[in-house]
Design an enzyme around this catalytic site. Structure first.
Site, PDB file in Angstrom:
ATOM      1  N   CYS B  44       0.838  -1.189   0.000  1.00  0.00           N
ATOM      2  CA  CYS B  44       0.000   0.000   0.000  1.00  0.00           C
ATOM      3  C   CYS B  44       0.877   1.245   0.000  1.00  0.00           C
ATOM      4  O   CYS B  44       2.085   1.156   0.117  1.00  0.00           O
ATOM      5  CB  CYS B  44      -0.915   0.008   1.205  1.00  0.00           C
ATOM      6  SG  CYS B  44       0.001   0.090   2.742  1.00  0.00           S
ATOM      7  N   CYS B  47       3.126   1.746   2.940  1.00  0.00           N
ATOM      8  CA  CYS B  47       4.302   0.870   2.938  1.00  0.00           C
ATOM      9  C   CYS B  47       5.421   1.504   2.110  1.00  0.00           C
ATOM     10  O   CYS B  47       6.581   1.510   2.508  1.00  0.00           O
ATOM     11  CB  CYS B  47       3.981  -0.488   2.320  1.00  0.00           C
ATOM     12  SG  CYS B  47       2.712  -1.410   3.152  1.00  0.00           S
ATOM     13  N   ASP B 448       5.465 -31.189   4.057  1.00  0.00           N
ATOM     14  CA  ASP B 448       6.656 -31.594   4.771  1.00  0.00           C
ATOM     15  C   ASP B 448       6.527 -30.970   6.159  1.00  0.00           C
ATOM     16  O   ASP B 448       5.735 -30.059   6.354  1.00  0.00           O
ATOM     17  CB  ASP B 448       7.880 -31.052   4.022  1.00  0.00           C
ATOM     18  CG  ASP B 448       9.133 -31.127   4.851  1.00  0.00           C
ATOM     19  OD1 ASP B 448       9.391 -32.208   5.388  1.00  0.00           O
ATOM     20  OD2 ASP B 448       9.843 -30.115   4.956  1.00  0.00           O
ATOM     21  N   ASP B 632      13.118 -32.969   0.207  1.00  0.00           N
ATOM     22  CA  ASP B 632      11.812 -32.832  -0.442  1.00  0.00           C
ATOM     23  C   ASP B 632      11.932 -32.596  -1.939  1.00  0.00           C
ATOM     24  O   ASP B 632      10.943 -32.704  -2.652  1.00  0.00           O
ATOM     25  CB  ASP B 632      11.038 -31.632   0.132  1.00  0.00           C
ATOM     26  CG  ASP B 632      10.804 -31.778   1.603  1.00  0.00           C
ATOM     27  OD1 ASP B 632      10.473 -32.900   2.020  1.00  0.00           O
ATOM     28  OD2 ASP B 632      10.944 -30.779   2.318  1.00  0.00           O
TER      29      ASP B 632
END
Lengths: 53, 733
Positions: B44, B47, B448, B632
């Site tokens: 925004c 920010c 995971d 993974d």
């Protein structure tokens, strides 16, 4: 109908002028951050120039 | 100035920064350096202001600018300024920030290409509007010499512009034709070229119909689709590349007793490297000197650190925790366990490349159908009229133009742009073009544990069992150590407002623990074996004060922010949820229980994970894998679609289709629902363009199509599919 001889070049010239402006905005990177530009209008901080590259 | 009220929690910090800002720093006169930061959570105006002003207060910063579209900040600063410090500062004032590699060259290249597309689009738009104006005059009744003049002017504008703007299509079509294949660009190029060519012929013979405006608007609308498509991918690709560019693999090699920093690629078997606490082991090797504990969680999913001393093997990717180690290199590059894992990945990936996107499926039916239809109408009219080539060709071209995939070319990119823009706003980066469609099909989610559902950082969970005096001593012992368990104790103790005791002769015994003197007694915090305590079957460290029996501090791995919401959202959307981890059963069971996951498997090796996924796939499930570790990666590649957090190891991010930029897992739920909606829109758009073709094709085939009808139909269908795509963006939760 002779007026067309002027009007057609005039309309094309004006269109071409718009196109040149579009090239300018493209060159000066005004489409890099559409989201940010939309939000910056709310911030109240003035920033006149896009970043120079 | 006042920051506007917003829902963004991080923006409250903006006010802090504003008060100290506002000075212009011109630099120290030296060369400036450019620093790029990734800001996954800015969204925004406040920010932007907060980040820019916050950065401006930092010493050495000359200017800072936020790009909200890319969620990035570009900083011009003095040579001495470190990106790491700026990122830490921003994270400190409430904006998550990560350092990016500014030298990523490919980013500027995609930049150039998108500007090139936009330039061609602008030129086509200019031509289209001018020719359209002239065409309106013709349609409204200009005849004879006036009509011919207008057609000639149109030709003068249209031909050079088509030659320039439609080049991307011509080039793609040519590449496809050279290898005797058909793609979407072949009918597009054919329609554009034929429309322009036939119009020139008609103009020369002062014919009634010229399709210059159609040739230009085709080019324009299709370029718009191409541009959207390119931008969506470029944003994702450059950000993903830069994330990857973050980890420059370097090692501290020991040459004649001196430490030299070298790229990992230059190491050879037999070299000795030094690994300081807190750093990743760069190679596979055997520990020469030093004792420490290593964190294997990224490789195996084990959440407990493992002891490493002389003679023990360590693997690339493990993190050294407590003491410095020197490691003799046993394998580098392709031979490391890290790379063997990559081979598994390569096998799994070939399976996925077989996925055909909806757009490709449509093109495969569409391109031959259009050509046959045009050819058929040409032959048919040739026969009917007894050899009138001009009329037959006219009708064939009208068929090509009317069926031309304006709507098809926009249908997919418009939707994916809207949807991926929406996901990007929530901190999700789509790396693969077909990820969205695959994500929409998901009906089973595999998570995971370590580092994905949990933060991979332990938190102390039995504080209440200990006396305050003991906690004070434990806190004091833990203070100096970078071991994650010690840091968890320090955090818990200071969080409870307990002052650490005063100790003397504190020393860390790498691999075992910390020892000190307190009131004439020896106090120790560390491994069970070292203190003579009984080892518990969970993550724990032990405190021994003098002769008293050791007491245990137990830990559990805190859940990642948003994990519970993500699991709940997946279940709510009808997905089965499974937890597969390489960790010990007790720890896995605990997390599964806390998140309400009934189906969990512990102690799985990487091959086992892939096997489990293949089993699910064989049962007809479309699996979404969410994981972060090296163990993974193969599973991520084997899954139908995969997501990894930004904190994941590079290898895992590379094989994932989607990267979560922020810390929270919460956006996962929305990812699935948004992609389902997007796929629905794509199919709707195909439906719209089919419906419009069903009406337009018979008209064209019968020879009733005029340039006006073509222009109307083309614009209407393009606008309809674009508006339909925008519905995705408009409805915000």
């Amino acid at each position: 109908m002779n007026v067309l001889v002027y009007l057609i070049p005039v309309s094309i010239f004006l269109g071409a002028l718009g196109l040149l402006f579009f090239f300018y905005t493209l060159k000066s990177r005004q489409y890099e951050d559409p989201e940010g530009d939309a939000q910056r209008i709310l911030s109240g901080i003035y920033d006149d120039a896009p970043p120079e590259d | 100035m006042a920051a506007p009220v917003s829902a963004c929690p991080a923006c409250d910090a903006a006010h802090l920064a504003e008060e100290t800002a506002g000075r212009g720093y011109a630099g120290d006169g030296g060369e400036s350096r450019r620093i790029m930061l990734s800001l996954p959570q800015v969204y925004c105006a406040a920010c932007i202001v907060g980040v820019e002003r916050g950065l401006a207060t930092q010493p050495g910063v000359r200017s800072a600018r936020v790009n909200l579209t890319l969620k990035r900040a570009t900083v011009e600063a003095d040579q001495g300024v470190e990106a790491e410090d700026l990122a830490a500062y921003l994270t400190g004032i409430g904006y998550e920030a990560y350092e990016l590699d500014a030298g990523a060259l490919s980013a500027t290249e995609t930049d150039k290409r998108s500007r090139d597309l936009m330039m061609r689009m602008g030129v086509a738009g200019f031509g289209m509007m001018n020719v359209m104006l002239l065409s309106v005059a013709v349609w409204s009744g200009a005849t004879e010499a006036t009509r011919d003049l207008f057609h000639w002017v149109s030709a003068a504008i249209a031909l050079p512009i088509v030659a320039f703007s439609a080049q991307p299509f011509f080039r793609n079509a040519w590449t496809a034709l050279r290898v005797a294949r058909l793609n979407m660009d072949v009918p597009i190029s054919l329609a554009i070229i034929l429309a322009a060519g036939m119009s020139v012929y008609e103009t020369m013979h002062s014919g009634q119909h010229a399709y210059f405006d159609a040739a230009l608007s085709l080019t324009f609308f299709l370029l718009a689709g191409r541009y959207l498509d390119h931008r969506t991918r470029a944003v994702a690709r450059s950000a993903a590349e830069e994330l990857a560019a973050l980890e420059v693999p370097r090692a501290h090699k020991i040459v004649d007793g001196q430490e030299v920093v070298v790229p990992v690629a230059e190491l050879a078997v037999g070299d000795v490297v030094r690994v300081t606490p807190g750093n990743r082991v760069p190679v596979d090797g055997m520990v020469e000197t030093g004792e420490s504990e290593v964190d294997r969680s990224l490789l195996t999913g084990e959440s407990l650190p493992v002891f490493a001393g002389p003679g023990e093997m360590v693997n690339a990717g493990e993190v050294n925790l407590t003491g410095p180690l020197t490691v003799r290199v046993a394998a580098t590059g392709e031979d490391t366990s890290l790379h063997r894992m990559a081979d598994l990945v390569a096998i799994a990936e070939t399976a996925r490349n077989k996925y055909t996107s909806l757009a490709d499926k449509a093109a495969a039916i569409y391109a031959p159908a259009v050509h046959l239809l045009a050819l058929g109408s040409f032959v048919a009219w040739l026969v009917i009229t007894g050899g009138d080539v001009r009329l037959a060709l006219n009708i064939a071209v009208a068929v090509l133009i009317i069926t031309c995939p304006c709507a098809l070319g926009l249908a997919v990119p418009a939707v994916t742009t809207a949807a991926s823009g929406r996901l990007f706003k929530r901190g999700m980066l789509l790396k693969s073009a077909t990820a969205m469609e695959r994500l929409a099909e998901v009906d089973h989610v595999v998570f995971d544990k370590t580092g994905t559902l949990t933060q991979g950082e332990p938190t102390l969970d039995n504080m209440g069992d200990h006396a305050e005096a003991d906690l004070a001593i434990a806190g004091a012992l833990a203070q100096g150590s970078s071991h994650p368990l010690a840091q968890a104790i320090t955090q818990a103790v200071s969080g409870a407002g307990i002052m650490p005791s005063v100790l003397s002769e504190v020393r860390e015994i790498p691999g075992y623990g910390i020892e000190a003197q307190h009131g004439g007694e020896i106090v120790r915090l560390g491994r069970a074996e070292w203190l003579g305590a009984r080892t518990l079957d969970r993550t724990a460290t032990y405190l021994k004060i003098g002769k008293r029996p050791a007491v245990a501090f137990t830990f559990n791995d805190a859940l990642r922010e948003g994990a519970a919401e993500a699991v709940a959202a997946m279940k709510a959307q009808g997905c089965a949820v499974t937890l597969i981890s390489g960790d010990a059963p007790a720890a896995v069971q605990d997390v599964a229980f806390r998140l309400g996951i009934e189906d969990y498997r512990a102690g799985m090796l990487p091959e086992g994970k892939v096997g489990a996924l293949e089993e699910l796939a064989a049962g007809g499930a479309k699996v979404l894998m969410v994981g972060d570790g090296l163990n993974d990666t193969a599973a991520l590649a084997a899954a139908h679609v995969s997501i990894s957090p930004a904190s994941a190891l590079e290898a895992a991010r590379v094989v994932s289709d989607i990267v979560l930029l922020g810390k929270s897992l919460e956006p996962l739920g929305e990812a699935v629902s948004t992609s389902r909606k997007a796929t629905k829109r794509i199919k709707e758009n195909f439906g719209i363009s089919t419906a419009y073709n069903l009406i337009a094709i018979p008209i064209a085939l019968l020879g009733f199509a005029t340039p006006l009808a073509a222009a109307l139909a083309m614009s209407l269908s393009s606008i309809t599919v674009s508006l339909n795509a925008l519905r995705l963006k408009a409805r915000r939760s």
